[in-house]
Design an enzyme around this catalytic site. Structure first.
Site, PDB file in Angstrom:
ATOM      1  CG  ASN A 174     -12.503  30.390  16.677  1.00 46.56           C
ATOM      2  OD1 ASN A 174     -13.545  29.756  16.789  1.00 46.56           O
ATOM      3  ND2 ASN A 174     -11.564  30.388  17.606  1.00 46.56           N
ATOM      4  CE  LYS A 218     -12.254  34.785  18.204  1.00 42.11           C
ATOM      5  NZ  LYS A 218     -11.290  35.706  17.582  1.00 42.11           N
ATOM      6  CG  PHE A 246     -14.968  28.156  20.882  1.00 40.86           C
ATOM      7  CD1 PHE A 246     -13.798  28.876  20.694  1.00 40.86           C
ATOM      8  CD2 PHE A 246     -16.135  28.863  21.143  1.00 40.86           C
ATOM      9  CE1 PHE A 246     -13.790  30.271  20.762  1.00 40.86           C
ATOM     10  CE2 PHE A 246     -16.142  30.263  21.208  1.00 40.86           C
ATOM     11  CZ  PHE A 246     -14.953  30.958  21.010  1.00 40.86           C
ATOM     12  N   GLY A 247     -12.487  26.232  22.413  1.00 42.36           N
ATOM     13  CA  GLY A 247     -11.258  26.778  22.996  1.00 42.36           C
ATOM     14  C   GLY A 247     -11.070  26.412  24.455  1.00 42.36           C
ATOM     15  CE  LYS A 276     -18.468  31.341  25.571  1.00 48.02           C
ATOM     16  NZ  LYS A 276     -17.607  30.708  24.552  1.00 48.02           N
ATOM     17  CG  ASP A 278      -7.474  39.800  18.984  1.00 51.18           C
ATOM     18  OD1 ASP A 278      -7.251  38.864  18.179  1.00 51.18           O
ATOM     19  OD2 ASP A 278      -6.683  40.110  19.884  1.00 51.18           O
TER      20      ASP A 278
HETATM   21  O1  ITT Z   1      -8.513  35.527  14.798  1.00 45.42           O
HETATM   22  P1  ITT Z   1      -9.754  34.770  14.435  1.00 45.42           P
HETATM   23  O2  ITT Z   1      -9.776  34.297  13.028  1.00 45.42           O
HETATM   24  O3  ITT Z   1     -11.013  35.492  14.811  1.00 45.42           O
HETATM   25  O4  ITT Z   1      -9.775  33.429  15.331  1.00 45.42           O
HETATM   26  P2  ITT Z   1      -8.746  33.039  16.491  1.00 45.42           P
HETATM   27  O5  ITT Z   1      -9.186  31.748  17.053  1.00 45.42           O
HETATM   28  O6  ITT Z   1      -7.348  33.115  15.969  1.00 45.42           O
HETATM   29  O7  ITT Z   1      -9.009  34.156  17.565  1.00 45.42           O
HETATM   30  P3  ITT Z   1      -7.987  35.118  18.331  1.00 45.42           P
HETATM   31  O8  ITT Z   1      -6.829  35.420  17.488  1.00 45.42           O
HETATM   32  O9  ITT Z   1      -8.810  36.255  18.851  1.00 45.42           O
HETATM   33  O10 ITT Z   1      -7.530  34.219  19.553  1.00 45.42           O
HETATM   34  C1  ITT Z   1      -8.435  34.023  20.609  1.00 45.42           C
HETATM   35  C2  ITT Z   1      -8.090  32.791  21.399  1.00 45.42           C
HETATM   36  O11 ITT Z   1      -8.832  32.798  22.616  1.00 45.42           O
HETATM   37  C3  ITT Z   1      -9.700  31.684  22.691  1.00 45.42           C
HETATM   38  N1  ITT Z   1     -11.036  32.164  23.060  1.00 45.42           N
HETATM   39  C4  ITT Z   1     -11.605  33.350  22.709  1.00 45.42           C
HETATM   40  N2  ITT Z   1     -12.874  33.427  23.105  1.00 45.42           N
HETATM   41  C5  ITT Z   1     -13.141  32.270  23.717  1.00 45.42           C
HETATM   42  C6  ITT Z   1     -14.302  31.728  24.301  1.00 45.42           C
HETATM   43  O12 ITT Z   1     -15.452  32.374  24.292  1.00 45.42           O
HETATM   44  N3  ITT Z   1     -14.207  30.508  24.822  1.00 45.42           N
HETATM   45  C7  ITT Z   1     -13.056  29.811  24.796  1.00 45.42           C
HETATM   46  N4  ITT Z   1     -11.921  30.234  24.239  1.00 45.42           N
HETATM   47  C8  ITT Z   1     -11.961  31.456  23.701  1.00 45.42           C
HETATM   48  C9  ITT Z   1      -9.779  31.103  21.277  1.00 45.42           C
HETATM   49  O13 ITT Z   1      -9.948  29.710  21.320  1.00 45.42           O
HETATM   50  C10 ITT Z   1      -8.439  31.495  20.682  1.00 45.42           C
HETATM   51  O14 ITT Z   1      -7.482  30.529  21.015  1.00 45.42           O
HETATM   52 MG    MG Z   2      -6.494  34.849  15.421  1.00 45.72          MG
END
Ligand code: ITT
Ligand code: MG
Length: 214
Positions: free
Chosen positions: A15, A18, A163-164, A186, A74
């Site tokens: 991601n 992250k 993000f996200g 943040k 995670d």
């Molecule tokens: O597993 P990796 O490869 O690390 O990347 P991922 O995006 O799949 O990560 P996760 O499986 O841990 O899923 C976490 C979800 O939560 C969201 N998320 C986590 N931390 C966040 C943050 O600081 N701000 C906004 N959204 C976040 C992120 O966008 C993902 O959709």
């Molecule tokens: Mg993931």
């Protein structure tokens, strides 16, 4: 408890948001960090039912593939009115049929689920962001660090930073969302600080205190 004895680690994530945040947190500590995405490591299937299980799966896969200590994250958004959803399935809620991710759609899904439950007032929309960092070594040893930040789901989304789900998360005690904060704001933490703001920075602070400081 095991100390980190290398100055090179792998950030076990695919991601970009992250990876950037972890690079910002780790940068001042003098580490060189490469990501699993950069190294083109295969993404392991996240079959766990807890943040800890999924964090361990990702960190161990990367530690074994690289032969280096690997730090995974995670994370997810846990909403009280939705009985903890989306939780460990936070990324899945953003997934389209073709496997791509759409966070505008995901935030709308969250809003619809809250509206369906009649959760309109801020106090009915309490939530927290959770981050579990796992540091794994190639021999299978793991250390876990959890960070959480309480907040409220706001609607409509605000801000274009982060993000996200950042545009719908307003941390307790603030009148702006994570999407409206600079990255430094943040995190709310730099090495040596006693407090951190984001879930990830809170978990990271524990990692530093446990695995880096004498
Ligand atoms: O597993 P990796 O490869 O690390 O990347 P991922 O995006 O799949 O990560 P996760 O499986 O841990 O899923 C976490 C979800 O939560 C969201 N998320 C986590 N931390 C966040 C943050 O600081 N701000 C906004 N959204 C976040 C992120 O966008 C993902 O959709
Ligand atoms: Mg993931």
């Amino acid at each position: 408890m095991r100390k980190l004895d290398t100055k090179t680690i792998i950030v076990a994530s695919h991601n970009a948001g992250k990876i950037r945040e972890i690079a910002e947190l780790i940068g001042p500590l003098g580490f060189s960090a490469k990501s699993a995405a950069e190294l083109k490591f295969e993404e392991p299937e996240e079959t766990g039912t807890t943040f800890e299980e999924n964090a361990a799966i990702k960190a161990l896969a990367s530690a074994r593939a690289s032969g280096l200590p690997s730090l995974s994250d995670d994370s997810g958004l846990v909403i009280d009115a939705l009985d903890g959803a989306p939780g460990v399935y936070t990324a899945n809620w953003a997934e389209r049929e073709d496997g791509s991710r759409d966070f505008q759609m995901a935030m709308e899904k969250v809003e619809k689920a809250l509206a369906d439950r009649g959760a309109i007032k801020p106090e009915e929309r309490s939530c927290r962001f959770v981050s579990v960092l796992c540091l794994a070594w190639p021999d299978g040893h793991t250390e876990m660090f959890r960070g959480e930040v309480e907040g409220t789901v706001v609607w409509p989304p605000r801000g274009t930073q982060g993000f996200g789900y950042d545009p719908v998360f307003q941390p307790q005690g603030y009148d702006i969302t994570f999407g409206e904060m600079s990255s430094d704001q943040k995190h709310g933490w730099r090495p040596g600080d006693a407090e951190a703001l984001s879930h990830r920075a809170r978990a990271f602070k524990r990692f530093v205190e446990t695995c880096l400081e004498a």
